[in-house]
Design a protein around this motif. Sequence first.
Motif, PDB file in Angstrom:
ATOM      1  N   SER A 142      -6.082  10.107  -5.710  1.00  0.00           N
ATOM      2  CA  SER A 142      -5.889  11.262  -5.343  1.00  0.00           C
ATOM      3  C   SER A 142      -4.347  11.033  -5.985  1.00  0.00           C
ATOM      4  O   SER A 142      -3.364  10.170  -6.354  1.00  0.00           O
ATOM      5  CB  SER A 142      -5.145  11.167  -4.233  1.00  0.00           C
ATOM      6  N   GLN A 143      -3.730  12.352  -6.954  1.00  0.00           N
ATOM      7  CA  GLN A 143      -2.366  12.489  -7.544  1.00  0.00           C
ATOM      8  C   GLN A 143      -1.411  13.016  -6.584  1.00  0.00           C
ATOM      9  O   GLN A 143      -0.529  12.235  -6.222  1.00  0.00           O
ATOM     10  CB  GLN A 143      -2.959  13.650  -8.380  1.00  0.00           C
ATOM     11  N   ASP A 144      -2.137  13.351  -5.392  1.00  0.00           N
ATOM     12  CA  ASP A 144      -1.322  13.883  -4.118  1.00  0.00           C
ATOM     13  C   ASP A 144      -0.519  12.322  -3.850  1.00  0.00           C
ATOM     14  O   ASP A 144       1.056  12.392  -3.705  1.00  0.00           O
ATOM     15  CB  ASP A 144      -1.225  14.232  -3.327  1.00  0.00           C
ATOM     16  N   CYS A 145      -0.962  11.466  -3.547  1.00  0.00           N
ATOM     17  CA  CYS A 145      -0.484  10.385  -3.270  1.00  0.00           C
ATOM     18  C   CYS A 145       0.001   9.375  -4.566  1.00  0.00           C
ATOM     19  O   CYS A 145       1.118   8.495  -4.782  1.00  0.00           O
ATOM     20  CB  CYS A 145      -1.949   9.256  -3.068  1.00  0.00           C
ATOM     21  N   THR A 146      -0.040   9.707  -5.727  1.00  0.00           N
ATOM     22  CA  THR A 146       0.263   8.901  -6.893  1.00  0.00           C
ATOM     23  C   THR A 146       1.893   9.464  -7.122  1.00  0.00           C
ATOM     24  O   THR A 146       2.948   9.063  -7.305  1.00  0.00           O
ATOM     25  CB  THR A 146      -0.578   9.445  -8.381  1.00  0.00           C
ATOM     26  N   THR A 147       2.341  10.290  -6.834  1.00  0.00           N
ATOM     27  CA  THR A 147       2.908  11.682  -6.952  1.00  0.00           C
ATOM     28  C   THR A 147       3.933  11.466  -6.179  1.00  0.00           C
ATOM     29  O   THR A 147       5.203  10.701  -5.886  1.00  0.00           O
ATOM     30  CB  THR A 147       3.862  12.903  -6.791  1.00  0.00           C
ATOM     31  N   LEU A 148       3.296  11.178  -4.760  1.00  0.00           N
ATOM     32  CA  LEU A 148       4.307  10.455  -3.118  1.00  0.00           C
ATOM     33  C   LEU A 148       4.970   9.437  -3.469  1.00  0.00           C
ATOM     34  O   LEU A 148       5.953   9.224  -3.749  1.00  0.00           O
ATOM     35  CB  LEU A 148       3.563  10.683  -2.323  1.00  0.00           C
ATOM     36  N   LEU A 149       4.306   8.068  -4.623  1.00  0.00           N
ATOM     37  CA  LEU A 149       4.749   7.369  -4.425  1.00  0.00           C
ATOM     38  C   LEU A 149       5.804   7.134  -4.985  1.00  0.00           C
ATOM     39  O   LEU A 149       6.218   6.123  -5.461  1.00  0.00           O
ATOM     40  CB  LEU A 149       3.123   5.916  -4.849  1.00  0.00           C
ATOM     41  N   GLN A 150       5.593   7.754  -7.328  1.00  0.00           N
ATOM     42  CA  GLN A 150       6.215   7.356  -7.635  1.00  0.00           C
ATOM     43  C   GLN A 150       7.413   8.007  -7.188  1.00  0.00           C
ATOM     44  O   GLN A 150       8.901   7.039  -7.469  1.00  0.00           O
ATOM     45  CB  GLN A 150       6.077   8.221  -8.293  1.00  0.00           C
ATOM     46  N   GLU A 151       8.127   8.867  -6.402  1.00  0.00           N
ATOM     47  CA  GLU A 151       9.399   9.503  -6.204  1.00  0.00           C
ATOM     48  C   GLU A 151       9.744   7.867  -5.151  1.00  0.00           C
ATOM     49  O   GLU A 151      11.061   7.840  -4.651  1.00  0.00           O
ATOM     50  CB  GLU A 151       8.822  10.573  -5.038  1.00  0.00           C
ATOM     51  N   GLU A 152       8.646   7.901  -3.668  1.00  0.00           N
ATOM     52  CA  GLU A 152       9.528   6.527  -4.107  1.00  0.00           C
ATOM     53  C   GLU A 152      10.007   5.319  -4.034  1.00  0.00           C
ATOM     54  O   GLU A 152      10.948   4.293  -3.611  1.00  0.00           O
ATOM     55  CB  GLU A 152       8.585   5.764  -2.168  1.00  0.00           C
ATOM     56  N   LEU A 153       8.720   4.755  -4.938  1.00  0.00           N
ATOM     57  CA  LEU A 153       9.696   3.966  -5.628  1.00  0.00           C
ATOM     58  C   LEU A 153      10.533   4.057  -6.559  1.00  0.00           C
ATOM     59  O   LEU A 153      11.741   3.410  -6.466  1.00  0.00           O
ATOM     60  CB  LEU A 153       8.580   3.673  -6.604  1.00  0.00           C
ATOM     61  N   ASP A 154      11.058   5.669  -7.283  1.00  0.00           N
ATOM     62  CA  ASP A 154      12.728   5.889  -8.129  1.00  0.00           C
ATOM     63  C   ASP A 154      13.865   5.920  -6.677  1.00  0.00           C
ATOM     64  O   ASP A 154      14.978   5.362  -7.200  1.00  0.00           O
ATOM     65  CB  ASP A 154      12.522   6.876  -8.188  1.00  0.00           C
ATOM     66  N   LEU A 195      13.687   3.859  -3.971  1.00  0.00           N
ATOM     67  CA  LEU A 195      14.204   2.877  -3.627  1.00  0.00           C
ATOM     68  C   LEU A 195      14.670   1.964  -5.063  1.00  0.00           C
ATOM     69  O   LEU A 195      15.617   1.194  -4.789  1.00  0.00           O
ATOM     70  CB  LEU A 195      12.653   2.164  -3.694  1.00  0.00           C
ATOM     71  N   ALA A 196      14.418   2.027  -5.884  1.00  0.00           N
ATOM     72  CA  ALA A 196      15.625   1.818  -7.395  1.00  0.00           C
ATOM     73  C   ALA A 196      16.784   2.541  -7.164  1.00  0.00           C
ATOM     74  O   ALA A 196      17.566   1.318  -7.504  1.00  0.00           O
ATOM     75  CB  ALA A 196      14.301   2.105  -8.497  1.00  0.00           C
ATOM     76  N   ILE A 197      16.638   3.920  -6.805  1.00  0.00           N
ATOM     77  CA  ILE A 197      18.877   4.376  -6.933  1.00  0.00           C
ATOM     78  C   ILE A 197      19.208   3.000  -5.679  1.00  0.00           C
ATOM     79  O   ILE A 197      20.279   2.992  -6.248  1.00  0.00           O
ATOM     80  CB  ILE A 197      18.458   5.625  -6.951  1.00  0.00           C
ATOM     81  N   GLN A 198      18.626   3.288  -4.834  1.00  0.00           N
ATOM     82  CA  GLN A 198      19.620   2.280  -3.514  1.00  0.00           C
ATOM     83  C   GLN A 198      19.381   0.670  -4.048  1.00  0.00           C
ATOM     84  O   GLN A 198      20.722   0.696  -3.614  1.00  0.00           O
ATOM     85  CB  GLN A 198      18.419   2.488  -1.897  1.00  0.00           C
ATOM     86  N   GLU A 199      19.013   0.125  -4.223  1.00  0.00           N
ATOM     87  CA  GLU A 199      18.773  -0.809  -5.024  1.00  0.00           C
ATOM     88  C   GLU A 199      20.153  -1.201  -5.792  1.00  0.00           C
ATOM     89  O   GLU A 199      21.041  -2.098  -5.518  1.00  0.00           O
ATOM     90  CB  GLU A 199      17.756  -1.513  -5.146  1.00  0.00           C
ATOM     91  N   LYS A 200      19.923   0.021  -6.846  1.00  0.00           N
ATOM     92  CA  LYS A 200      20.943  -0.298  -7.915  1.00  0.00           C
ATOM     93  C   LYS A 200      22.324   0.747  -7.512  1.00  0.00           C
ATOM     94  O   LYS A 200      24.045  -0.015  -7.634  1.00  0.00           O
ATOM     95  CB  LYS A 200      21.065   0.184  -8.762  1.00  0.00           C
ATOM     96  N   GLN A 201      22.584   1.002  -6.052  1.00  0.00           N
ATOM     97  CA  GLN A 201      24.002   1.649  -5.885  1.00  0.00           C
ATOM     98  C   GLN A 201      24.282   0.180  -4.712  1.00  0.00           C
ATOM     99  O   GLN A 201      25.294   0.108  -4.766  1.00  0.00           O
ATOM    100  CB  GLN A 201      23.631   2.732  -4.832  1.00  0.00           C
ATOM    101  N   ASN A 229      -3.783 -11.148  -0.499  1.00  0.00           N
ATOM    102  CA  ASN A 229      -4.841 -10.443  -0.049  1.00  0.00           C
ATOM    103  C   ASN A 229      -4.180  -9.264   0.834  1.00  0.00           C
ATOM    104  O   ASN A 229      -4.279  -8.118   0.872  1.00  0.00           O
ATOM    105  CB  ASN A 229      -5.069 -10.746   1.416  1.00  0.00           C
ATOM    106  N   ARG A 230      -2.683  -8.656   0.296  1.00  0.00           N
ATOM    107  CA  ARG A 230      -2.164  -7.226   0.529  1.00  0.00           C
ATOM    108  C   ARG A 230      -2.923  -6.728  -0.044  1.00  0.00           C
ATOM    109  O   ARG A 230      -3.517  -6.271  -1.347  1.00  0.00           O
ATOM    110  CB  ARG A 230      -0.584  -7.641  -0.382  1.00  0.00           C
ATOM    111  N   LEU A 231      -2.407  -5.274   0.361  1.00  0.00           N
ATOM    112  CA  LEU A 231      -2.691  -4.075  -0.128  1.00  0.00           C
ATOM    113  C   LEU A 231      -2.606  -3.411  -1.201  1.00  0.00           C
ATOM    114  O   LEU A 231      -1.125  -3.753  -1.059  1.00  0.00           O
ATOM    115  CB  LEU A 231      -2.809  -2.958   1.026  1.00  0.00           C
ATOM    116  N   GLN A 232      -3.130  -2.671  -2.357  1.00  0.00           N
ATOM    117  CA  GLN A 232      -2.850  -2.253  -3.314  1.00  0.00           C
ATOM    118  C   GLN A 232      -2.906  -0.734  -2.991  1.00  0.00           C
ATOM    119  O   GLN A 232      -2.350  -0.531  -1.872  1.00  0.00           O
ATOM    120  CB  GLN A 232      -4.204  -2.472  -4.266  1.00  0.00           C
ATOM    121  N   SER A 233      -2.283  -0.673  -3.869  1.00  0.00           N
ATOM    122  CA  SER A 233      -1.733   0.840  -3.867  1.00  0.00           C
ATOM    123  C   SER A 233      -2.888   1.793  -3.383  1.00  0.00           C
ATOM    124  O   SER A 233      -4.044   1.355  -4.465  1.00  0.00           O
ATOM    125  CB  SER A 233      -0.394   1.369  -4.797  1.00  0.00           C
TER     126      SER A 233
END
Length: 780
Positions: free
Chosen positions: A726-738, A740-746, A696-700
């Motif tokens: 919402s294009q602004d929300c999509t762009t912001l979410l994509q940047e945050e996911l990217d 997070l991926a960089i931090q995880e690999k580091q 039941n967790r919230l979707q994006s």
Amino acid sequence: MSSEIEEQIRKKVPWAKLPTSVKKVLSNSSKEYAKYIISFSIKNQLRYRGNLVRHVLKDEKHYYERVVAYSKERLMLFPYHLADMIVKGLRITPFNYYISVVERLMQAEKSYDTLPNFTAADCLRLLGIGRNEYIDLMNQSRSNRGRLFGRKNVHVLLPKVPVNIHIEPWWRIEAGLILEEDMKMVNEEERTVIDKLIDLGSQNAGDLNYNVVVSLYKKGLVYLDVPITAVDRVQVPPLQGFVMNRILGDYFETLLYKIFVSIDEQTTVAELATVLEVDTELVKQAVSLYCRLHFAKKLDPESDQEKARRHPSWLNVSTNTDSPQADITPLTLTLTSTDHALATPSTPTTDSPTHSTNQSNSTGLRVAFLFDSALTAFLMMGNLSPGLKRHAVTMFEVGKLQHESLDSFLCELEKVSAMDADGEGEARRFFDHAVILRSTIMALRKLDGPGLDLVRLESLNSLDEAACQRLLKRKYRVLIAMAPIGREVRISSFAAGAPPPLLGPIHPEVNSLWFRLFLYHMTGYGPPSLLLAKGTELRRLPRMFLGFSRLLVTSWLHEPAVVPVANFLYVNAALQFAPVLIQGFGVHEPAETKLLPFPFKSQDSVKNNRSNSDTESVLKRHPAVTILTDLLDLNHTCGYLTFANVGVLDFGRAEGESAEIRLKGAPKPRPGASKTTQSANSISNENFRFEKEEENRLQSPVESHFALTPVDGGSHRSSPTNGFTSQDCTTLLQEELDQLAIQEKQKQALEQLQSPLDENVGIFSRIQEELDSQQKKKSR
């Protein structure tokens, strides 16, 4: 300054006897403590003798010069309690003091609103300079007439002598600093009075020739003292001559407002000091200033012997500052059985209880009607009548309107009720508040008891919680709060079960949008409602409102408005500043509303009033009322429910559907977890249950933004079914996911630091290649 240090200075504790903890705060420096003593003494206008400052500063005259300079700079009131030292020692009269204050203000070209409320009122009393006069003086100072050698010469524009002021016979006349040159400009009668003041000390103003007293006062050779004792009692009528500018926030002004809302004619100065836990001398100073400014009147100021001893010149002097056309209150007219008829034209003639005036002097516990500042704003901004505005200023500044002033207040409200009420919008709203307030006061005055006071909640909140409870318990037997109460008002002092009992909304949240949605959810009934977050942008009408011609739009912290569907997209303007609740409110025309008051009437009273009994009986049988009766205990509280016929049938919640509220978004418990862990993830009570479930967790935001149809994880659609994205929300979410991926690999790279060097080099090179490729994709 630390409150601990201030407390030690008030108690006059020298450095040698300071507690160790306080010395640590001062870094064990006696010089630092001396600086605090000087600063606190000047800021609070303490007397030199009898306080710690005399051990720190050896020059008494220099100390008072610093007090005056600090007070002028902060635009504070003239320190009347130090008049014997400032007038006699520094030759600075209140008139000279305020001339200097206004001159500085004009030199700096500051507005009249810069003056604090009480300072502005005293300037108006002594200098005759109000808002309009100040603006005129500023215009003159900017012209060539107000310049000398190319520079502003403001002083020549200001008055040279004080204006005529009202003097009470019981005030004391004190001699100022009189020099040899001053005696050359007095006549023989004035010389006699001066000699008497010098030889015998201060005199009652009523024992001296009134004209001589006024003449010596205008020449600055005498000053006035308003003596107040611990056993004195005063009465506060509707304010006259008060100036609403701004609040300074200094120690004395704060005390003045606290005493305003606490004082009454049954409480002595000593008792008031006990209730507020304030030094009696400070309360005396505050009450003395009220009487000086004519914001209060001392009860029984003179004995019969003192009145008989008055100088004949006082016989033709009116001791009443109000004009003959002023509002009639017990301060200006004493009603007896013989002259009761004289008050009839000045009191409401309809529905007015006859026992109200006769019981005004009763010492019993009263009823308090609690209101917030919004009510006073409606009365002042409506321009309904000048007399009504005067009472509204009193309700706001004093913080209450006592029972003794309600007759004149109701008279003004009755004038408003007789006015033509064809206005719309805000004008109609102001009118309705005045009419409803009159009806409320008339109903409450019919209660048995010694009287009714109107009390402003914000003024009560200025008191500390313990003092507020002592005050309410001492003066009132029941509190009745207006509804709704402003959301910014806190009623923290009214603890459950603590006397006196409170009728009305305890928490302002009951008027919030959240509480409205909560009622819809718990009962299962309510109009179609959509709560939009701030910053949302609508591009089309949501599907849930199709078929409606009217919508009820409520912006956060604002009143609701009925909006036609054709103007629906104007909601986007409000969404830029606050969340907005949108509700269906009519198919062909605006919804018809019905009010159902509670607690519900008994069967006997319903039979006696058949006009509304049929409608009420139908509404009381509504399933939502049955649920709310148990949920909110409607039988032991008061208020009303609003029913709206929006043009669409409401069948309520589907049978078997739960009324539980779930908190979504937390991970599901792992298999094999202990019962203790599982119970911690599921918190339940009678009406609520919060569960943490993965499914039941919230979707994006892209998947769930205004989606009327839930989007499952396996859905082939990348956007919600109603097309809102919402294009602004999509762009912001994509940047945050990217990121997070960089931090995880580091992080993974750091964990491999223990591996051989050649292996680490290979890992870092692969990570760097992947990061470079991702950066190139983003740049494209």
